[in-house]
Design a protein around this motif. Structure first.
Motif, PDB file in Angstrom:
ATOM      1  N   VAL A 297       0.840  -1.204   0.000  1.00 22.70           N
ATOM      2  CA  VAL A 297       0.000   0.000   0.000  1.00 22.70           C
ATOM      3  C   VAL A 297       0.875   1.254   0.000  1.00 22.70           C
ATOM      4  CG1 VAL A 297      -1.681   1.339   1.324  1.00 22.70           C
ATOM      5  CG2 VAL A 297      -1.953  -1.133   1.097  1.00 22.70           C
ATOM      6  N   THR A 298       1.932   1.227   0.804  1.00 27.79           N
ATOM      7  CA  THR A 298       2.856   2.363   0.847  1.00 27.79           C
ATOM      8  C   THR A 298       3.498   2.587  -0.517  1.00 27.79           C
ATOM      9  OG1 THR A 298       3.333   1.901   3.175  1.00 27.79           O
ATOM     10  CG2 THR A 298       4.875   3.317   2.007  1.00 27.79           C
ATOM     11  N   ASP A 299       3.905   1.489  -1.157  1.00 24.02           N
ATOM     12  CA  ASP A 299       4.487   1.614  -2.503  1.00 24.02           C
ATOM     13  C   ASP A 299       3.466   2.201  -3.478  1.00 24.02           C
ATOM     14  OD1 ASP A 299       6.851   0.562  -1.608  1.00 24.02           O
ATOM     15  OD2 ASP A 299       6.417  -1.492  -2.272  1.00 24.02           O
ATOM     16  N   LEU A 300       2.190   1.802  -3.327  1.00 27.84           N
ATOM     17  CA  LEU A 300       1.131   2.343  -4.185  1.00 27.84           C
ATOM     18  C   LEU A 300       1.001   3.849  -4.007  1.00 27.84           C
ATOM     19  CD1 LEU A 300      -1.481   2.240  -5.934  1.00 27.84           C
ATOM     20  CD2 LEU A 300      -2.714   1.678  -3.820  1.00 27.84           C
ATOM     21  N   LEU A 301       0.968   4.304  -2.755  1.00 30.40           N
ATOM     22  CA  LEU A 301       0.807   5.734  -2.479  1.00 30.40           C
ATOM     23  C   LEU A 301       2.002   6.532  -2.985  1.00 30.40           C
ATOM     24  CD1 LEU A 301      -0.665   5.483   1.135  1.00 30.40           C
ATOM     25  CD2 LEU A 301      -1.903   5.921  -0.994  1.00 30.40           C
ATOM     26  N   LYS A 302       3.193   5.982  -2.797  1.00 29.27           N
ATOM     27  CA  LYS A 302       4.396   6.660  -3.306  1.00 29.27           C
ATOM     28  C   LYS A 302       4.373   6.719  -4.836  1.00 29.27           C
ATOM     29  CE  LYS A 302       7.475   5.463   0.545  1.00 29.27           C
ATOM     30  NZ  LYS A 302       8.654   4.658   0.959  1.00 29.27           N
ATOM     31  N   GLY A 303       3.910   5.623  -5.447  1.00 27.27           N
ATOM     32  CA  GLY A 303       3.830   5.602  -6.900  1.00 27.27           C
ATOM     33  C   GLY A 303       2.847   6.623  -7.437  1.00 27.27           C
ATOM     34  N   LEU A 304       1.707   6.746  -6.780  1.00 27.02           N
ATOM     35  CA  LEU A 304       0.721   7.746  -7.207  1.00 27.02           C
ATOM     36  C   LEU A 304       1.285   9.157  -7.089  1.00 27.02           C
ATOM     37  CD1 LEU A 304      -2.576   6.341  -5.646  1.00 27.02           C
ATOM     38  CD2 LEU A 304      -2.038   6.555  -8.075  1.00 27.02           C
ATOM     39  N   TYR A 305       2.021   9.410  -6.005  1.00 24.42           N
ATOM     40  CA  TYR A 305       2.608  10.734  -5.830  1.00 24.42           C
ATOM     41  C   TYR A 305       3.598  11.033  -6.961  1.00 24.42           C
ATOM     42  CZ  TYR A 305       5.475  14.461  -3.859  1.00 24.42           C
ATOM     43  OH  TYR A 305       6.173  15.628  -3.669  1.00 24.42           O
ATOM     44  N   LYS A 306       4.453  10.073  -7.249  1.00 22.96           N
ATOM     45  CA  LYS A 306       5.428  10.273  -8.328  1.00 22.96           C
ATOM     46  C   LYS A 306       4.724  10.466  -9.671  1.00 22.96           C
ATOM     47  CE  LYS A 306       9.252   7.593  -6.336  1.00 22.96           C
ATOM     48  NZ  LYS A 306      10.109   6.385  -6.511  1.00 22.96           N
ATOM     49  N   GLN A 307       3.673   9.682  -9.908  1.00 21.72           N
ATOM     50  CA  GLN A 307       2.970   9.713 -11.190  1.00 21.72           C
ATOM     51  C   GLN A 307       2.441  11.107 -11.510  1.00 21.72           C
ATOM     52  OE1 GLN A 307       3.015   6.848 -12.785  1.00 21.72           O
ATOM     53  NE2 GLN A 307       1.297   6.628 -14.171  1.00 21.72           N
ATOM     54  N   TYR A 308       1.910  11.789 -10.490  1.00 15.03           N
ATOM     55  CA  TYR A 308       1.242  13.072 -10.753  1.00 15.03           C
ATOM     56  C   TYR A 308       2.018  14.286 -10.265  1.00 15.03           C
ATOM     57  CZ  TYR A 308      -2.606   9.981 -11.879  1.00 15.03           C
ATOM     58  OH  TYR A 308      -3.376   9.002 -12.453  1.00 15.03           O
ATOM     59  N   HIS A 309       3.038  14.069  -9.467  1.00 14.34           N
ATOM     60  CA  HIS A 309       3.834  15.209  -8.995  1.00 14.34           C
ATOM     61  C   HIS A 309       4.934  15.564  -9.993  1.00 14.34           C
ATOM     62  CE1 HIS A 309       5.681  17.947  -6.094  1.00 14.34           C
ATOM     63  NE2 HIS A 309       6.852  17.405  -6.400  1.00 14.34           N
ATOM     64  N   TYR A 310       5.551  14.539 -10.578  1.00 11.64           N
ATOM     65  CA  TYR A 310       6.680  14.785 -11.480  1.00 11.64           C
ATOM     66  C   TYR A 310       6.282  14.804 -12.957  1.00 11.64           C
ATOM     67  CZ  TYR A 310       9.486  13.935  -7.324  1.00 11.64           C
ATOM     68  OH  TYR A 310      10.030  14.011  -6.064  1.00 11.64           O
ATOM     69  N   SER A 311       5.004  14.583 -13.240  1.00 11.13           N
ATOM     70  CA  SER A 311       4.550  14.609 -14.642  1.00 11.13           C
ATOM     71  C   SER A 311       3.379  15.576 -14.783  1.00 11.13           C
ATOM     72  CB  SER A 311       4.131  13.200 -15.083  1.00 11.13           C
ATOM     73  OG  SER A 311       3.563  13.253 -16.375  1.00 11.13           O
ATOM     74  N   PRO A 312       3.648  16.803 -15.214  1.00  7.44           N
ATOM     75  CA  PRO A 312       2.554  17.762 -15.445  1.00  7.44           C
ATOM     76  C   PRO A 312       1.523  17.231 -16.447  1.00  7.44           C
ATOM     77  CG  PRO A 312       4.688  18.866 -15.490  1.00  7.44           C
ATOM     78  CD  PRO A 312       4.968  17.405 -15.462  1.00  7.44           C
ATOM     79  N   LYS A 313       2.002  16.450 -17.432  1.00 11.55           N
ATOM     80  CA  LYS A 313       1.094  15.899 -18.439  1.00 11.55           C
ATOM     81  C   LYS A 313       0.084  14.942 -17.789  1.00 11.55           C
ATOM     82  CE  LYS A 313       1.192  12.987 -22.606  1.00 11.55           C
ATOM     83  NZ  LYS A 313       0.662  11.752 -22.008  1.00 11.55           N
ATOM     84  N   ALA A 314       0.572  14.065 -16.911  1.00 16.13           N
ATOM     85  CA  ALA A 314      -0.318  13.112 -16.243  1.00 16.13           C
ATOM     86  C   ALA A 314      -1.320  13.839 -15.352  1.00 16.13           C
ATOM     87  CB  ALA A 314       0.502  12.121 -15.415  1.00 16.13           C
ATOM     88  N   GLY A 377       4.392   0.883 -15.777  1.00 17.56           N
ATOM     89  CA  GLY A 377       4.575  -0.151 -14.759  1.00 17.56           C
ATOM     90  C   GLY A 377       3.863   0.211 -13.467  1.00 17.56           C
ATOM     91  N   ARG A 378       3.971   1.476 -13.037  1.00 15.40           N
ATOM     92  CA  ARG A 378       3.265   1.919 -11.830  1.00 15.40           C
ATOM     93  C   ARG A 378       1.751   1.835 -12.024  1.00 15.40           C
ATOM     94  NH1 ARG A 378       7.568   5.855 -11.175  1.00 15.40           N
ATOM     95  NH2 ARG A 378       6.376   7.395 -12.376  1.00 15.40           N
ATOM     96  N   ALA A 379       1.297   2.178 -13.232  1.00  9.03           N
ATOM     97  CA  ALA A 379      -0.140   2.127 -13.519  1.00  9.03           C
ATOM     98  C   ALA A 379      -0.666   0.700 -13.399  1.00  9.03           C
ATOM     99  CB  ALA A 379      -0.413   2.684 -14.911  1.00  9.03           C
ATOM    100  N   LYS A 380       0.092  -0.273 -13.884  1.00 13.36           N
ATOM    101  CA  LYS A 380      -0.328  -1.675 -13.799  1.00 13.36           C
ATOM    102  C   LYS A 380      -0.432  -2.131 -12.344  1.00 13.36           C
ATOM    103  CE  LYS A 380       1.455  -3.205 -18.290  1.00 13.36           C
ATOM    104  NZ  LYS A 380       2.433  -4.086 -18.989  1.00 13.36           N
ATOM    105  N   GLN A 381       0.557  -1.763 -11.534  1.00 13.02           N
ATOM    106  CA  GLN A 381       0.522  -2.134 -10.117  1.00 13.02           C
ATOM    107  C   GLN A 381      -0.670  -1.487  -9.419  1.00 13.02           C
ATOM    108  OE1 GLN A 381       4.339  -0.956  -8.598  1.00 13.02           O
ATOM    109  NE2 GLN A 381       5.433  -2.704  -9.490  1.00 13.02           N
ATOM    110  N   CYS A 382      -0.924  -0.245  -9.774  1.00 14.85           N
ATOM    111  CA  CYS A 382      -2.035   0.490  -9.167  1.00 14.85           C
ATOM    112  C   CYS A 382      -3.374  -0.167  -9.511  1.00 14.85           C
ATOM    113  CB  CYS A 382      -2.006   1.936  -9.647  1.00 14.85           C
ATOM    114  SG  CYS A 382      -3.358   2.949  -9.015  1.00 14.85           S
ATOM    115  N   VAL A 383      -3.571  -0.487 -10.775  1.00 14.47           N
ATOM    116  CA  VAL A 383      -4.825  -1.112 -11.205  1.00 14.47           C
ATOM    117  C   VAL A 383      -5.014  -2.462 -10.533  1.00 14.47           C
ATOM    118  CG1 VAL A 383      -6.020  -2.123 -13.189  1.00 14.47           C
ATOM    119  CG2 VAL A 383      -4.920   0.109 -13.401  1.00 14.47           C
ATOM    120  N   GLN A 384      -3.918  -3.203 -10.390  1.00 14.86           N
ATOM    121  CA  GLN A 384      -3.988  -4.521  -9.773  1.00 14.86           C
ATOM    122  C   GLN A 384      -4.505  -4.434  -8.338  1.00 14.86           C
ATOM    123  OE1 GLN A 384      -0.228  -6.549  -9.688  1.00 14.86           O
ATOM    124  NE2 GLN A 384      -1.137  -8.536  -9.200  1.00 14.86           N
ATOM    125  N   ILE A 385      -4.066  -3.425  -7.604  1.00  8.56           N
ATOM    126  CA  ILE A 385      -4.491  -3.259  -6.211  1.00  8.56           C
ATOM    127  C   ILE A 385      -5.892  -2.672  -6.130  1.00  8.56           C
ATOM    128  CG2 ILE A 385      -4.028  -1.992  -4.067  1.00  8.56           C
ATOM    129  CD1 ILE A 385      -1.052  -2.223  -4.682  1.00  8.56           C
TER     130      ILE A 385
END
Length: 663
Positions: A297-314, A377-385
């Protein structure tokens, strides 16, 4: 004549008081000394090396004449007149030679300088703020518009705030100390020191000072503490010390050489308390982070933060999708920070609120392959959870647990938290966690209702079966047991320490029996434990321990139990504010004060370091420690700008001047 003078024993003449009303007598080492009452009130203006500031036993009228004519005494007298009546003749330059408009101008300038220092802005901002106000039609004259003027104003503001606080601190016979260390932007190790004492009958933490650490060892920390109290004029601080609060680092609480151990060599009765809020964080991390599912769960939350914090496009795509779905979203947050519990709770709350939008965007990212390999890769892990029923059950369970723990954390971080309040909050938390074994928490209950048909936000969930629910129930019981056990282990001192237990029961009327027979004997043993442990400091403070135990305690129980239940919760604050109660229970209230000032949390120190980061930035990295201390004091302890008494500070500034001020 010379022989007569040698044999003559001079004494203070009562008639001198009429000619010199400022002179007072105080005993110094059991012998009377003359002091100047006015100079003692204004130490920043007075001659601190003078006889009437340090005390003199030379009872000669010539001494009084000389002091009354001295330059520093005249300045203190002017400051006293200004404090008594800012608009009187004590301010000859501005208030008698200039008009009321000039008075208003200097007051506005002082308020502007206070705003700059209160908000932690550099002095160089002051001229531009003056220009802005003039642009808006505010008349501010032509003088004192430079950054140096702002600096001088700030020092007068500090003196005006500091002098009454220091007088209050010096009058206290009992207080505790909170200490923590941090590194500033110039890579200096600084010790932040707070004192905890009673103010208006309630315990409060007050910022005292910062001091540079010469070495980051226990000896270095203790040397910094001694330097702080030497600087503020309280070298005998250990004689008044009740407790010591820290974050629990080994250098602070180590049994073989920590700061608390070194202090206890000089202060045997010292109560050392590790920050309860920090202990709660550690207990939660020990229990929750050790679970393999929580790591995912922690990895999921960190991944979500990275996905939208470091990518203005996302982030743009997520917002656009939320508008299409007509759902407001919160941006995923980071898990870092001084307090881990509130951060991860907020991240989980954001995830569950944004669930349908985030899941839809992640699935779109996978299908269109419109991002980098890492993001896919992060998106796949997120969807899986997010599409797995059993994993979502775990997420909302952790959300409920963290919500309960976060409420406890916020309670423990309050400045005025007392031992009974902390123990009650801790016991309430254990009760709420225990109830989760059989009753679903708020978030879990909502999720179970919304996913009763195997769908959540119209999304079909995987693993929706009885086996998943049974496995979750076993996991839930195991996780709750681990959290409860971890909390009990971290907070065992609240239950096992006989001093803390006695102190908590003594000052909490809710713990007192209601039957007369039980009430009659209640508390005698607790009071005995407290008064014996703190015998030395209580005796030094002038407490009659026998009187407190045998006369005042029984009377106080009768008075308090006769009060309505609502009044009993704040009875001690009412007692300290009531002159009659203070006179009736002087010794017992000294024991109560000792208990109330025990330090339970160092959250105040962390807030102080946050203020330090605002004040000492890269642009002000050369700020001296002494100046940083004064600016921090104004920022932390100063009133809101709306409540700032600029007229009083202006009166002080003008009175202390050695030449005419110009506006």
């Amino acid at each position: 004549m010379a022989a007569y003078e040698l044999k003559r024993k001079r004494t203070f003449q009562a008639s001198w008081k009429k000619d010199f009303p400022w002179v007072i007598l105080k005993d110094v080492e059991e012998s009377p000394n003359m002091f100047c009452e006015v100079c003692l009130k204004f130490p920043s203006t007075a001659d601190k090396s003078g006889s009437f500031f340090k005390g003199t036993s030379s009872f000669r009228k010539q001494m009084l004449d000389c002091h009354e004519k001295s330059k520093q005494h005249l300045a203190c007298m002017a400051a006293q007149r200004a404090a008594d009546n800012p608009s009187s003749g004590a301010l000859p330059v501005l208030f008698t030679k200039q008009n009321a408009e000039a008075n208003l101008v200097i007051t506005k300038l002082m308020t502007t300088a206070y705003h700059i220092t209160k908000t932690g802005q550099p002095f160089t901002v002051y001229p531009s703020v003056i220009t802005l106000q003039q642009k808006n039609g505010v008349g501010l004259g032509t003088q004192y518009h430079t950054d140096m003027a702002c600096r001088r104003f700030a020092m007068v503001i500090f003196d005006d705030l500091w002098d009454p606080f220091l007088s209050l601190l010096k009058a206290k016979k009992l207080f505790s100390v909170l200490a923590d260390a941090a590194t500033d932007v110039s890579t200096r190790d600084l010790e932040g020191v707070y004192v905890r004492m009673l103010q208006n009958g309630e315990p409060q933490n007050f910022f005292l000072a910062v001091e540079e650490l010469q070495q980051a060892t226990a000896v270095g920390h203790l040397a910094a503490l001694n330097a702080v109290f030497q600087k503020v004029g309280l070298p005998e601080w250990k004689e008044r010390l009740v407790g010591f609060g820290s974050d629990g680092a080994p250098v602070m609480v180590g049994r073989r050489g920590g700061v608390s151990t070194l202090l206890r060599e000089e202060v045997p009765h010292l109560i050392n308390i590790q920050c309860l809020a920090h202990g709660l964080e550690l207990a939660a991390m020990d229990a929750i982070n050790g679970d393999e599912r929580m790591k995912k769960v922690t990895d999921l939350l960190k991944g979500l933060y990275k996905q939208y914090h470091y990518s203005p496009k996302a982030w743009r795509e997520l917002k656009a999708l939320s508008e299409v779905l007509q759902q407001k979203i919160w941006k995923p947050t980071n898990l870092g920070g001084t307090r881990w519990l509130p951060h991860i709770e907020k991240a989980l709350k954001t995830l569950m609120k944004d669930y349908p939008v985030v899941l839809a965007h992640m699935e779109n990212t996978i299908e269109t392959r419109s991002a980098s390999a890492d993001m896919i890769g992060r998106a796949k892990q997120c969807v899986q959870i997010l599409k797995d029923y059993s994993r979502l059950l775990f997420v909302v369970l952790v959300q409920d647990i963290l919500h309960v723990l976060s409420c406890l954390s916020l309670k423990l971080q309050e400045d005025g938290v007392t031992l009974p309040t902390a123990i009650q909050a801790f016991e309430t938390t254990l009760l709420m966690l225990t109830s989760m074994h059989t009753t679903a928490g708020e978030s879990l209950e909502t999720f179970l209702q919304e996913s009763a048909e195997g769908q959540f936000h119209a999304i079909q969930l995987q693993s929706f079966n009885q086996e998943s629910r049974d496995r979750f129930n076993r996991l839930k019981s195991q996780l709750l047991d681990e959290v409860i056990q971890s909390l009990k282990s971290r907070f065992k001192s609240l239950e096992s320490d006989k001093i803390l237990q006695a102190a908590a029961r003594l000052v909490d009327p809710r713990e007192w029996p209601t039957e007369v027979a039980e009430l009659a004997s209640f508390g005698a043993d607790h009071l005995h434990v407290i008064t014996e442990h703190f015998a030395e400091i209580l005796d030094r403070a002038g407490c009659d321990r026998s009187q407190a135990r045998h006369q005042e305690w029984p009377s106080a129980k009768v008075v308090i139990k006769a009060l309505p239940q609502a009044q009993q919760s704040k009875v001690w604050a009412d007692f300290f504010k009531d002159p009659d109660r203070l006179q009736s229970f002087p010794n017992l209230l000294m024991v109560v004060e000792l208990i109330l000032v025990l330090p339970l949390s160092t959250a105040a120190c962390e807030r102080g370091f946050s203020a330090m980061k605002r004040i000492k930035t890269d642009w002000r990295s050369s700020l001296a420690v002494d100046m940083l201390w004064k600016l921090l004091y104004i920022s932390i302890e100063g009133p809101a700008v709306a409540n700032f008494n600029a007229e009083r500070v202006v009166g002080r500034w003008l009175s202390a001047g050695q030449r005419a001020r110009r506006v």
